[in-house]
Enzyme design. Structure first.
Site, short mmCIF file in Angstrom:
data_model
loop_
_atom_site.label_atom_id
_atom_site.label_comp_id
_atom_site.label_asym_id
_atom_site.label_seq_id
_atom_site.Cartn_x
_atom_site.Cartn_y
_atom_site.Cartn_z
N ARG A 118 -0.76 1.15 -20.33
CA ARG A 118 0.08 2.31 -20.66
C ARG A 118 -0.82 3.46 -21.05
NH1 ARG A 118 2.99 1.29 -25.51
NH2 ARG A 118 1.68 2.85 -26.50
N GLU A 138 -4.54 8.33 -25.31
CA GLU A 138 -5.32 7.09 -25.20
C GLU A 138 -4.83 6.29 -24.01
OE1 GLU A 138 -4.81 4.71 -28.69
OE2 GLU A 138 -2.63 4.65 -28.53
N ASN A 140 -3.96 2.38 -23.20
CA ASN A 140 -3.74 1.06 -23.79
C ASN A 140 -3.86 -0.01 -22.71
OD1 ASN A 140 -2.54 1.85 -26.62
ND2 ASN A 140 -1.50 3.14 -25.12
N SER A 145 3.59 -2.00 -25.40
CA SER A 145 4.94 -2.43 -25.75
C SER A 145 6.01 -1.40 -25.42
CB SER A 145 5.00 -2.78 -27.24
OG SER A 145 4.65 -1.65 -28.02
N LYS A 303 -11.50 2.65 -27.83
CA LYS A 303 -11.66 4.09 -28.07
C LYS A 303 -13.08 4.55 -27.69
CE LYS A 303 -7.56 4.56 -30.06
NZ LYS A 303 -7.10 3.16 -29.95
N LYS A 363 -10.89 8.72 -35.06
CA LYS A 363 -10.29 7.50 -34.54
C LYS A 363 -11.22 6.30 -34.68
CE LYS A 363 -7.07 9.23 -31.04
NZ LYS A 363 -6.64 9.03 -29.65
N GLU A 367 -5.97 -0.50 -32.59
CA GLU A 367 -4.70 -0.22 -31.90
C GLU A 367 -3.57 -0.49 -32.88
OE1 GLU A 367 -4.84 0.99 -28.96
OE2 GLU A 367 -6.92 0.52 -28.47
N GLY A 368 -2.38 0.04 -32.54
CA GLY A 368 -1.19 -0.34 -33.31
C GLY A 368 -0.64 0.72 -34.23
N ARG A 448 8.10 8.66 -26.94
CA ARG A 448 8.26 8.60 -28.40
C ARG A 448 8.35 10.02 -28.96
NH1 ARG A 448 3.11 4.83 -29.26
NH2 ARG A 448 2.53 6.10 -27.47
#
Length: 538
Positions: A118, A138, A140, A145, A303, A363, A367-368, A448
């Protein structure tokens, strides 16, 4: 600030409609206060305005980033050499890199690589001198998800909202089907190549996962559409109950051979309580099961890897000139903080960031959500960190997205706030480097939305809410022109958008809705006829 809000004409979708749709279509998450309860996922009450051209340009990049990740992953020497520095400063990255080292030394058991990626973007509204409209946040490569929930949510907006808005269109979102089909394709390839039958797909999950419904949508799609069974397991359960057949390197779990290992855990140090979990991860990587992702794909999404690929000359190792140009067009400024790479440049960028902290993001290799540092907190960290501590981070140019009002629904309460958005484009890739990829496709989207006062963008972490784009076309740019060379999926999506705007598409949601309306009308007519007949008989 987020203020309580009452429904308006622009909202279209009422709170009651949204809650009812969410509960009847599985748009739910485990309640943060009780692991025995589920509640609706946080969402906007209406889709979020987005440029059709920007959306389609992000979709067009999906196969480019697929090729980039696969090329980087199949160049493990590059990963080992380039990530060795950050691994010496970040223990988590160091452990992941040591697994890659071990797998390379022992010989790779499975050449087939499956990626569910993603790529996340934000619209950019810089000064007049800055022509960039969309920048990548970024990429992923592990545990990408919300494909399942986003598909269902797009259906809500397409059914309940766009009927009253003839100017915009919510694009189709087939992420649930596309992601499940990719897992099924890898499962089929595994069984065909090994001669095994009756295998299962393993979902590696976190205990008491809040986003379980999203995962279950893929699980049940695999079973219903493809006849493939899923076994869920935590890393601890893998350590205790899974083993590798020494003769074939097949992975077995609860007496079932595992064809595909799909990671929805393992991306954060919190998933590794001790050596058992690390042993489990190594066990999975050593097996002949297809991994999604394998350790090389996981590291390709780090990253630091993203920052290194922004260094002149690095991208050219993996992509042709045209694709390099397309990637750089959406790449924000990315800077190393490792003084061993360029001490003068690090000193200069740290000085700029401390002097202008609103223009940068710090950064870590995580992740998350909830890990980045912004503003004065970032400036203070840069001032007080040692050189070794700073080297575990990268610095990124702050993206400046436009803001608009949105109505948010969280915990059954409605709020109105000035918000920004982040678009995630799913893609799937399956290949073994010996021929053309078996699968290389755009696979749906995630949008989002968050308050302008919130820096982070994670939904599961509690910072943002789910939404979907409602696309408006810029008459100055031709969609056909934009889609040229973008692949079949992009051409089909563009055609869908055109047809939807003209009212020519009967997609599944519209068919369902119209069926309900027809049945209701017929039922009403039947009621009238029965009443008339009863009166006639009297």
């Amino acid at each position: 600030p987020m203020l309580p809000s009452s429904p308006t004409a622009r909202t279209r979708t009422t709170k009651e409609d949204a809650l009812a749709w969410a509960l009847t279509h599985g748009i739910v998450m485990r309640d943060a206060k009780s692991d025995k309860l589920f509640t609706h996922a946080p969402m906007t009450l209406a889709p979020y305005e987005f440029s059709a051209q920007a959306f389609l340009s992000a979709v067009a990049l999906a196969p480019v980033f697929n090729r980039l990740v696969d090329a980087v992953a199949r160049h493990p020497t590059w990963l080992q050499e380039r990530l060795r520095g950050v691994a010496s400063h970040d223990a988590f990255t160091g452990r992941l890199l040591s697994i890659l080292d071990t797998v390379r030394e022992e010989g790779e058991a499975q050449p087939l690589y499956l990626g569910i990626h993603r790529s996340d973007y934000m619209p950019h509204e810089g000064p007049v001198s800055d022509p960039r409209l969309l920048l990548q946040v970024e990429l992923n490569t592990i545990s990408s998800s919300f494909g399942g929930l986003s598909s269902s949510l797009a259906g809500m907006y397409r059914t309940l909202h766009t009927l009253t808005d003839p100017n915009g269109v919510v694009p189709p979102n087939r992420a649930t089907d596309a992601l499940a089909s990719a897992l099924a394709r890898a499962h089929g390839e595994y069984q065909a190549r090994t001669g095994s039958a009756g295998c299962v797909v393993m979902f590696v999950v976190q205990p008491l996962e809040r986003n379980e419904a999203d995962q279950r949508m893929l699980q049940f799609q695999l079973l219903e559409r493809h006849g493939v069974r899923v076994k869920r397991a935590s890393l601890r359960e893998v350590a205790d109950l899974a083993y590798i057949d020494p003769a074939t390197r097949a992975l077995l779990f609860r007496d079932h051979e595992v064809s595909v290992v799909y990671f929805r855990a393992g991306y954060t140090p919190d998933d590794y309580d001790g050596e058992k979990e690390w042993d489990a991860r190594l066990k999975l990587e050593r097996s002949r099961a297809v991994k999604c992702p394998n350790i090389a794909y996981h590291l390709a999404g780090a990253k630091k890897a993203q920052q290194l690929l922004a260094v002149p000359g690095e991208l050219e190792i993996f992509l042709n000139a045209r694709d390099c140009e397309r990637v750089r067009a959406v790449t924000a400024g990315l800077y190393t903080l490792d003084e061993s790479e360029d001490s003068a440049e690090v000193a200069a960028v740290v000085s700029r960031a401390v002097a202008n902290p609103e223009a940068y993001v710090l950064k870590p290799q995580r992740e998350g959500g909830g890990n980045n540092l912004y503003g004065q907190e970032m400036a203070e960290a840069l001032r007080t960190m040692s050189a070794s501590e700073r080297a575990a981070y990268i610095l990124m140019e702050r993206i400046l997205p436009p803001a608009e009002h949105a109505t948010l629904l969280r915990d059954s309460e409605v709020f109105r706030a000035m918000c920004t958005c982040e678009l995630g484009i799913f893609s799937v890739f399956l290949g073994d480097a010996s021929r053309r990829p078996l699968l290389d496709e755009y696979a749906g989207y995630l949008l989002r939305v968050k308050s302008v006062q919130t820096n982070e963008g994670g939904v599961a972490a509690g910072y943002a809410v789910l939404s979907a784009p409602i696309l408006y076309e810029d008459p100055a740019v031709s969609l056909e022109e934009l889609c040229e060379g973008g692949g079949e999926a992009l051409r089909e999506l563009s055609a869908d958008i055109h047809a939807l705007r003209k009212g020519e598409v009967d997609d599944a949601f519209m068919v369902d809705l119209r069926s309900v309306l027809v049945v209701s009308a017929l039922a009403g007519l039947a009621g009238v006829l029965v009443g008339w007949w009863s009166r006639m008989r009297r």
